[in-house]
Scaffold this active site. Structure first.
Site, PDB file in Angstrom:
ATOM      1  N   GLU A   1       0.849  -1.211   0.000  1.00 64.45           N
ATOM      2  CA  GLU A   1       0.000   0.000   0.000  1.00 64.45           C
ATOM      3  C   GLU A   1       0.879   1.253   0.000  1.00 64.45           C
ATOM      4  OE1 GLU A   1      -3.256  -0.126  -0.484  1.00 64.45           O
ATOM      5  OE2 GLU A   1      -2.996  -2.291  -0.499  1.00 64.45           O
TER       6      GLU A   1
ATOM      7  N   TRP B   1       1.918   1.891  -3.373  1.00 62.10           N
ATOM      8  CA  TRP B   1       0.889   2.648  -4.125  1.00 62.10           C
ATOM      9  C   TRP B   1       1.114   4.150  -3.944  1.00 62.10           C
ATOM     10  CZ3 TRP B   1      -2.526   1.679  -7.797  1.00 62.10           C
ATOM     11  CH2 TRP B   1      -3.073   0.402  -7.948  1.00 62.10           C
TER      12      TRP B   1
ATOM     13  N   TRP C   1     -20.058  13.902 -18.807  1.00 60.80           N
ATOM     14  CA  TRP C   1     -20.426  13.935 -17.383  1.00 60.80           C
ATOM     15  C   TRP C   1     -21.754  14.654 -17.234  1.00 60.80           C
ATOM     16  CZ3 TRP C   1     -17.570  10.722 -14.770  1.00 60.80           C
ATOM     17  CH2 TRP C   1     -16.221  10.557 -15.052  1.00 60.80           C
TER      18      TRP C   1
ATOM     19  N   ASN D   1     -10.479   3.407   3.501  1.00 58.73           N
ATOM     20  CA  ASN D   1     -10.132   3.240   2.082  1.00 58.73           C
ATOM     21  C   ASN D   1     -11.212   2.502   1.287  1.00 58.73           C
ATOM     22  OD1 ASN D   1      -8.232   3.279  -0.221  1.00 58.73           O
ATOM     23  ND2 ASN D   1      -8.311   1.059   0.046  1.00 58.73           N
TER      24      ASN D   1
ATOM     25  N   TRP E   1     -15.252  13.228 -11.890  1.00 55.76           N
ATOM     26  CA  TRP E   1     -14.402  12.868 -10.751  1.00 55.76           C
ATOM     27  C   TRP E   1     -13.734  14.089 -10.132  1.00 55.76           C
ATOM     28  CZ3 TRP E   1      -9.293  14.228 -11.186  1.00 55.76           C
ATOM     29  CH2 TRP E   1      -8.749  14.367 -12.466  1.00 55.76           C
TER      30      TRP E   1
ATOM     31  N   TRP F   1      -9.102   8.787  -7.193  1.00 58.21           N
ATOM     32  CA  TRP F   1     -10.284   9.229  -7.942  1.00 58.21           C
ATOM     33  C   TRP F   1     -10.243   8.779  -9.390  1.00 58.21           C
ATOM     34  CZ3 TRP F   1     -15.011  10.652  -6.845  1.00 58.21           C
ATOM     35  CH2 TRP F   1     -15.281  10.980  -5.520  1.00 58.21           C
TER      36      TRP F   1
HETATM   37  C1  LIG Z   1     -10.974   8.098  -3.968  1.00 58.67           C
HETATM   38  C2  LIG Z   1      -9.774   7.948  -3.072  1.00 58.67           C
HETATM   39  C3  LIG Z   1      -9.143   9.077  -2.568  1.00 58.67           C
HETATM   40  C4  LIG Z   1      -8.004   8.946  -1.748  1.00 58.67           C
HETATM   41  N1  LIG Z   1      -7.403  10.078  -1.260  1.00 58.67           N
HETATM   42  C5  LIG Z   1      -6.287   9.969  -0.509  1.00 58.67           C
HETATM   43  C6  LIG Z   1      -5.638  11.122  -0.015  1.00 58.67           C
HETATM   44  O1  LIG Z   1      -6.029  12.263  -0.281  1.00 58.67           O
HETATM   45  N2  LIG Z   1      -4.539  10.951   0.777  1.00 58.67           N
HETATM   46  C7  LIG Z   1      -4.044   9.705   1.081  1.00 58.67           C
HETATM   47  O2  LIG Z   1      -3.049   9.602   1.799  1.00 58.67           O
HETATM   48  N3  LIG Z   1      -4.638   8.599   0.605  1.00 58.67           N
HETATM   49  C8  LIG Z   1      -5.741   8.680  -0.168  1.00 58.67           C
HETATM   50  N4  LIG Z   1      -6.349   7.555  -0.621  1.00 58.67           N
HETATM   51  C9  LIG Z   1      -5.729   6.246  -0.349  1.00 58.67           C
HETATM   52  C10 LIG Z   1      -6.191   5.545   0.930  1.00 58.67           C
HETATM   53  O3  LIG Z   1      -7.572   5.578   1.054  1.00 58.67           O
HETATM   54  C11 LIG Z   1      -5.567   6.145   2.178  1.00 58.67           C
HETATM   55  O4  LIG Z   1      -4.176   6.301   2.010  1.00 58.67           O
HETATM   56  C12 LIG Z   1      -5.782   5.216   3.373  1.00 58.67           C
HETATM   57  O5  LIG Z   1      -7.157   5.059   3.607  1.00 58.67           O
HETATM   58  C13 LIG Z   1      -5.097   5.798   4.578  1.00 58.67           C
HETATM   59  O6  LIG Z   1      -5.385   5.042   5.707  1.00 58.67           O
HETATM   60  P1  LIG Z   1      -4.258   4.286   6.503  1.00 58.67           P
HETATM   61  O7  LIG Z   1      -3.126   5.188   6.796  1.00 58.67           O
HETATM   62  O8  LIG Z   1      -4.916   3.609   7.646  1.00 58.67           O
HETATM   63  O9  LIG Z   1      -3.828   3.242   5.399  1.00 58.67           O
HETATM   64  P2  LIG Z   1      -3.119   1.837   5.485  1.00 58.67           P
HETATM   65  O10 LIG Z   1      -4.045   0.839   4.908  1.00 58.67           O
HETATM   66  O11 LIG Z   1      -2.576   1.557   6.828  1.00 58.67           O
HETATM   67  O12 LIG Z   1      -1.915   2.023   4.439  1.00 58.67           O
HETATM   68  C14 LIG Z   1      -0.654   2.544   4.814  1.00 58.67           C
HETATM   69  C15 LIG Z   1      -0.311   3.744   3.973  1.00 58.67           C
HETATM   70  O13 LIG Z   1      -0.214   3.380   2.613  1.00 58.67           O
HETATM   71  C16 LIG Z   1      -0.664   4.447   1.794  1.00 58.67           C
HETATM   72  N5  LIG Z   1      -1.828   3.988   1.030  1.00 58.67           N
HETATM   73  C17 LIG Z   1      -2.745   3.071   1.393  1.00 58.67           C
HETATM   74  N6  LIG Z   1      -3.640   2.884   0.394  1.00 58.67           N
HETATM   75  C18 LIG Z   1      -3.280   3.712  -0.594  1.00 58.67           C
HETATM   76  C19 LIG Z   1      -3.809   3.992  -1.876  1.00 58.67           C
HETATM   77  N7  LIG Z   1      -4.885   3.357  -2.367  1.00 58.67           N
HETATM   78  N8  LIG Z   1      -3.199   4.934  -2.633  1.00 58.67           N
HETATM   79  C20 LIG Z   1      -2.094   5.577  -2.181  1.00 58.67           C
HETATM   80  N9  LIG Z   1      -1.553   5.349  -0.980  1.00 58.67           N
HETATM   81  C21 LIG Z   1      -2.134   4.434  -0.199  1.00 58.67           C
HETATM   82  C22 LIG Z   1      -1.053   5.584   2.719  1.00 58.67           C
HETATM   83  O14 LIG Z   1       0.045   6.443   2.841  1.00 58.67           O
HETATM   84  C23 LIG Z   1      -1.318   4.861   4.017  1.00 58.67           C
HETATM   85  O15 LIG Z   1      -1.134   5.678   5.141  1.00 58.67           O
HETATM   86  C24 LIG Z   1      -7.497   7.654  -1.442  1.00 58.67           C
HETATM   87  C25 LIG Z   1      -8.152   6.527  -1.954  1.00 58.67           C
HETATM   88  C26 LIG Z   1      -9.273   6.666  -2.748  1.00 58.67           C
HETATM   89  C27 LIG Z   1      -9.955   5.430  -3.276  1.00 58.67           C
END
Ligand SMILES: Cc1cc2nc3c(=O)[nH]c(=O)nc-3n(C[C@H](O)[C@H](O)[C@H](O)COP(=O)(O)OP(=O)(O)OC[C@H]3O[C@@H](n4cnc5c(N)ncnc54)[C@H](O)[C@@H]3O)c2cc1C
Length: 468
Positions: A274, A277, A305, A340, A358, A381
């Protein structure tokens, strides 16, 4: 030599690439944070503003322990940074680089102003482990798909891991100056009056949270991460977004934890993917900054849209009639956070069920999320809208009822955020309109999912046909 570090999204002292480079160049230093009116809006993002201010207060405390001042000034950085550098007679001004088109323009303006006044500028890109031009395809071009990027990322790490710095590296002593800028923007702004709902700001809190996650939850991450009612993820994204914690530190601590606890390996591997990502989306934004406003895939530029202010308002306010969507949107507005899995569901609902651009959803998220990050938000997005890097085709359309039944089977998440559904029988929780007596206080669905799905498929097909 005298240095001034301009803190931005790098609000930490440990494992800090730029401060460490600054310490090689200068002996004495001071620190500055600029509240840029373009980026600060305490009306909408009050949870984020609180988090930011807490991070700054904690940073200030740590700096003060070392006698180093942290000046906080409001204004446009292009004006404030050169003025403070001049008043302090700083030889070198340092900052961590950022990638959005706005940040690049701003930084170019600051750099030009500083250099024209004979200050040296020291800047590095340090918010990811690998930079955007370090992980490339065999042809030397940026990756546009995650899976090969991930493989290349891990090969690069295996070849030369980037461990965090083991000791604090800061310039030797505080700046020797009687007084700095008189404004104290933190004191002027103050903490928002509403109580803190989200995580506490600051580097110590970030490190505690990382340690607690690894100790208690990472072992179950692979299974718990998709359940919004569980506290199954790290919730570190706000810290990473503001650079309160380095990505290198997360990789190093998680890998060490898996070495010491083999049963946690699966969860650690999933968790680190993650974080990859995050690196991937940061690289995409850096290599293609125009994605902040444009589709990554131009074949969808002609997508028709819908203009639907009422649908958009229902989505923003959490009254679409689809419980999992409404729960997520209410959680977002109240707390600045959304799980997420639910982010994916609400984004699919806006772009596919409502067929709303979006960019409007991404803007709303940026306005409300504490972890609002231009790269990950844009990536998420465009993933949901199928206009982005994901090779999955446009016909992946989430069914909000099935998503709710699958990921919130006992309804704990929905009941927490949608109290109107409290009394409803569990079997109708994710489709309350099917109940013999639907709860009167809860809205009927704003669209019929099956019809909306067909409409979206037509619109996406038509856009592709027009593109040729
Ligand atoms: C529509 C949409 C918008 C999002 N907007 C943001 C945003 O503005 N800022 C943001 O940090 N994340 C965003 N995310 C990704 C993700 O939802 C969050 O990073 C995650 O929910 C953060 O929670 P956590 O720290 O508990 O994640 P964990 O599951 O513990 O993951 C650890 C770290 O990995 C990174 N990560 C995890 N999932 C993703 C992902 N899909 N994409 C990129 N990095 C990821 C984050 O830095 C996160 O803190 C978005 C996802 C979607 C689908």
């Amino acid at each position: 030599m005298r240095g001034l570090h301009w803190f931005r999204n790098d609000l930490r002292l440990r494992d800090h690439g730029v401060l460490s480079a600054l310490s090689d160049r200068v002996d004495e230093w001071g620190a500055l944070f600029v509240f840029d009116p373009t980026l600060l809006d305490s009306k909408r993002a009050r949870n984020r503003d609180r988090f930011l201010i807490e991070c700054l207060l904690s940073l200030r405390e740590e700096l003060e322990e070392r006698g180093v001042p942290l000046w906080t000034v409001s204004g446009r950085p292009e004006q404030v940074v050169p003025r403070v550098a001049r008043d302090l007679r700083a030889d070198v001004v340092s900052f961590s680089e950022a990638d959005t088109p706005y940040a690049r323009r701003r930084d170019e303006g600051v750099r030009t102003a500083l250099e024209s006044r004979h200050h040296q500028v020291l800047s590095l890109r340090d918010h990811t482990v690998f930079g955007p031009s370090e992980i490339l395809t065999k042809k030397g071009t940026p990756h546009s798909v995650y899976s090969p990027y991930r493989r290349a990322w891990w090969s690069a790490w295996s070849a030369a891991p980037r461990w965090p710095a083991t000791r604090l590296r800061l310039p030797k002593r505080p700046i020797e100056i009687e007084s700095g800028p008189s404004e104290d923007a933190i004191a002027n702004l103050g903490l928002p009056e509403t109580p803190r709902i989200g995580p506490a700001g600051g580097e110590a809190a970030a490190r505690r949270r990382l340690a607690a996650f690894l100790e208690k939850r990472v072992g179950r991450y692979a299974t718990d991460r998709d359940i919004p009612a569980e506290d199954g993820t790290a919730r570190l994204s706000p810290y990473l977004r503001f650079g309160v914690l380095s990505a290198r530190r997360c990789f190093a601590d998680a890998l060490a934890h898996a070495d010491a606890n083999p049963s946690a390996r699966e969860g650690v591997d999933k968790w680190l993917d993650e974080l990859v990502w995050r690196e991937f989306y940061a690289a995409v934004l850096s290599n293609r900054p125009e994605v902040t406003t444009r589709n990554f895939r131009p074949e969808y530029d002609a997508l028709a849209w819908r203009q639907d202010p009422e649908g958009l308002a229902a989505w923003c306010e959490g009254r679409t009639g689809y419980p999992i969507v409404d729960a997520g949107m209410r959680q977002l507005v109240e707390t600045g956070w959304m799980h997420n899995r639910v982010r994916m569901i609400v984004a699919s609902f806006l772009t596919k069920d409502l067929l709303i651009d979006w960019r409007l959803g991404a803007r709303f998220f940026m306005d409300h999320l504490v972890d609002a990050d231009p790269a990950s938000n844009n990536g998420g997005w465009q993933w949901a809208a199928s206009t982005g890097t994901d090779p999955q085709p446009y016909f992946r359309i989430f069914n909000p009822t099935k998503q709710g039944e699958r990921w919130d089977p006992d309804g704990r998440y929905v009941r927490r955020w949608v109290p109107e559904l409290e009394g409803i029988a569990s079997k109708f929780l994710h489709a309350p309109w099917l109940a013999p007596q639907p709860p009167g206080a809860y809205p009927a669905p704003v669209v019929d999912h099956a019809q909306a799905r067909a409409r979206a498929l037509d619109a996406y097909r038509a856009a592709r046909a027009r593109y040729g």
